[in-house]
Motif scaffolding. Structure first.
Motif, PDB file in Angstrom:
ATOM      1  N   VAL A  10     -15.031  -3.558  46.404  1.00  9.73           N
ATOM      2  CA  VAL A  10     -16.321  -3.704  47.082  1.00  9.73           C
ATOM      3  C   VAL A  10     -16.877  -5.106  46.853  1.00  9.73           C
ATOM      4  O   VAL A  10     -16.634  -5.719  45.813  1.00  9.73           O
ATOM      5  CB  VAL A  10     -17.346  -2.655  46.592  1.00  9.73           C
ATOM      6  CG1 VAL A  10     -16.888  -1.257  46.935  1.00  9.73           C
ATOM      7  CG2 VAL A  10     -17.582  -2.780  45.100  1.00  9.73           C
ATOM      8  N   PRO A  11     -17.625  -5.643  47.818  1.00 11.60           N
ATOM      9  CA  PRO A  11     -18.213  -6.976  47.658  1.00 11.60           C
ATOM     10  C   PRO A  11     -19.422  -6.939  46.729  1.00 11.60           C
ATOM     11  O   PRO A  11     -20.011  -5.888  46.480  1.00 11.60           O
ATOM     12  CB  PRO A  11     -18.627  -7.356  49.088  1.00 11.60           C
ATOM     13  CG  PRO A  11     -18.873  -6.044  49.769  1.00 11.60           C
ATOM     14  CD  PRO A  11     -17.891  -5.084  49.163  1.00 11.60           C
ATOM     15  N   LEU A  12     -19.795  -8.117  46.240  1.00 18.54           N
ATOM     16  CA  LEU A  12     -20.939  -8.225  45.349  1.00 18.54           C
ATOM     17  C   LEU A  12     -22.201  -7.702  46.017  1.00 18.54           C
ATOM     18  O   LEU A  12     -23.050  -7.076  45.363  1.00 18.54           O
ATOM     19  CB  LEU A  12     -21.115  -9.689  44.925  1.00 18.54           C
ATOM     20  CG  LEU A  12     -22.243  -9.990  43.937  1.00 18.54           C
ATOM     21  CD1 LEU A  12     -22.057  -9.205  42.647  1.00 18.54           C
ATOM     22  CD2 LEU A  12     -22.308 -11.489  43.663  1.00 18.54           C
ATOM     23  N   ALA A  13     -22.334  -7.932  47.307  1.00 15.87           N
ATOM     24  CA  ALA A  13     -23.531  -7.469  48.024  1.00 15.87           C
ATOM     25  C   ALA A  13     -23.675  -5.952  47.950  1.00 15.87           C
ATOM     26  O   ALA A  13     -24.788  -5.431  47.887  1.00 15.87           O
ATOM     27  CB  ALA A  13     -23.480  -7.920  49.485  1.00 15.87           C
ATOM     28  N   ARG A  14     -22.547  -5.236  47.939  1.00 22.17           N
ATOM     29  CA  ARG A  14     -22.601  -3.766  47.848  1.00 22.17           C
ATOM     30  C   ARG A  14     -23.146  -3.346  46.489  1.00 22.17           C
ATOM     31  O   ARG A  14     -23.910  -2.368  46.399  1.00 22.17           O
ATOM     32  CB  ARG A  14     -21.204  -3.189  48.076  1.00 22.17           C
ATOM     33  CG  ARG A  14     -21.062  -1.679  47.841  1.00 22.17           C
ATOM     34  CD  ARG A  14     -21.704  -0.855  48.949  1.00 22.17           C
ATOM     35  NE  ARG A  14     -21.572   0.571  48.693  1.00 22.17           N
ATOM     36  CZ  ARG A  14     -20.613   1.350  49.200  1.00 22.17           C
ATOM     37  NH1 ARG A  14     -19.675   0.828  49.983  1.00 22.17           N
ATOM     38  NH2 ARG A  14     -20.583   2.638  48.940  1.00 22.17           N
ATOM     39  N   MET A  15     -22.770  -4.057  45.424  1.00 26.74           N
ATOM     40  CA  MET A  15     -23.270  -3.714  44.100  1.00 26.74           C
ATOM     41  C   MET A  15     -24.774  -3.952  44.024  1.00 26.74           C
ATOM     42  O   MET A  15     -25.517  -3.136  43.484  1.00 26.74           O
ATOM     43  CB  MET A  15     -22.548  -4.518  43.017  1.00 26.74           C
ATOM     44  CG  MET A  15     -22.937  -4.106  41.599  1.00 26.74           C
ATOM     45  SD  MET A  15     -21.792  -4.671  40.322  1.00 26.74           S
ATOM     46  CE  MET A  15     -22.182  -6.418  40.288  1.00 26.74           C
ATOM     47  N   ARG A  16     -25.223  -5.075  44.563  1.00 24.08           N
ATOM     48  CA  ARG A  16     -26.659  -5.366  44.569  1.00 24.08           C
ATOM     49  C   ARG A  16     -27.424  -4.330  45.374  1.00 24.08           C
ATOM     50  O   ARG A  16     -28.501  -3.879  44.972  1.00 24.08           O
ATOM     51  CB  ARG A  16     -26.893  -6.765  45.135  1.00 24.08           C
ATOM     52  CG  ARG A  16     -26.414  -7.886  44.235  1.00 24.08           C
ATOM     53  CD  ARG A  16     -26.521  -9.214  44.935  1.00 24.08           C
ATOM     54  NE  ARG A  16     -26.133 -10.323  44.066  1.00 24.08           N
ATOM     55  CZ  ARG A  16     -25.707 -11.496  44.503  1.00 24.08           C
ATOM     56  NH1 ARG A  16     -25.631 -11.726  45.814  1.00 24.08           N
ATOM     57  NH2 ARG A  16     -25.379 -12.451  43.647  1.00 24.08           N
ATOM     58  N   GLU A  17     -26.876  -3.940  46.513  1.00 22.78           N
ATOM     59  CA  GLU A  17     -27.546  -2.955  47.360  1.00 22.78           C
ATOM     60  C   GLU A  17     -27.609  -1.593  46.668  1.00 22.78           C
ATOM     61  O   GLU A  17     -28.631  -0.896  46.722  1.00 22.78           O
ATOM     62  CB  GLU A  17     -26.809  -2.825  48.695  1.00 22.78           C
ATOM     63  CG  GLU A  17     -27.417  -1.829  49.663  1.00 22.78           C
ATOM     64  CD  GLU A  17     -28.752  -2.261  50.233  1.00 22.78           C
ATOM     65  OE1 GLU A  17     -29.447  -1.404  50.812  1.00 22.78           O
ATOM     66  OE2 GLU A  17     -29.117  -3.456  50.117  1.00 22.78           O
TER      67      GLU A  17
END
Length: 199
Positions: A40-47
């Motif tokens: 998963v991309p970093l943006a998914r973790m932040r979201e």
């Protein structure tokens, strides 16, 4: 563009990303490797973390116990447990990122969540903890460190989902040291050696 649609149900993958996000403060390299393993991309973790915080803080939020059941489904096991004079219930869920661990949610008699952290899975082989050198990041849980280096003194965490232990432990040469171990979601993140124990 590129934002994960928040209309998707918040599921087990998202919860694992929430745990990783909190651990990134101490071990960004381990978290980065784990995130890539999950694909998963970093943006998914932040979201995922943003959505988790919104769920927890919402005035219409479900109870913590109901939230975990909604996200993870039925627990793998439910075990009665007695703490002091109170009977409570321990619910365990598997998380694919840590196959030898389980997320344990401890419920009070009134259904309130007392504790939520990672523990060793029933039947899984725990680590051999004998010296300071064995205490590597993500190597053990709170209860494993406390048993290996008893007596250990609990310390107040610096943030929610964080715990600390103070104990003495020998290094590889046998010199004993005063140690403070920090845990996030019940998993060891780092240790700080204060000084050799006074004789």
């Amino acid at each position: 563009m590129g934002r994960m649609p928040s209309a998707e149900p918040f599921g087990p993958l998202d919860l694992q990303l929430v745990l990783l996000r909190r651990m990134a403060d101490h071990n960004p390299d381990l978290v980065e490797d784990a995130r890539r393993a999950l694909g998963v991309p970093l943006a998914r973790m932040r979201e995922a973390n943003k959505r988790w915080q919104a769920m927890v803080r919402s005035p219409r939020a479900r109870s913590s116990a109901a939230r975990y059941r909604q996200i993870l489904g039925s627990p793998e096991s439910t075990t009665p447990r007695r703490i002091g004079d109170l009977d409570c219930e321990a619910r365990l869920w598997p998380l694919p990122l840590w196959p030898d661990l389980r997320l344990e949610v401890l419920l009070a008699p009134n259904g309130a969540v007392w504790n939520e952290w990672l523990v060793r899975a029933p039947g899984a082989q725990g680590p051999a903890l004998h010296t300071l050198e064995d205490l590597t990041p993500w190597s053990c849980t709170v209860d494993e460190a406390a048993r290996a280096f008893a007596p250990a003194r609990p310390l107040e965490g610096t943030a929610p989902t964080r715990w600390g232990l103070a104990f003495t432990a020998p290094d590889a040469s046998g010199v004993r040291h005063e140690v403070v171990a920090e845990f996030t979601w019940g998993l060891l993140q780092r240790t700080a050696v204060r000084r050799p124990e006074r004789r």
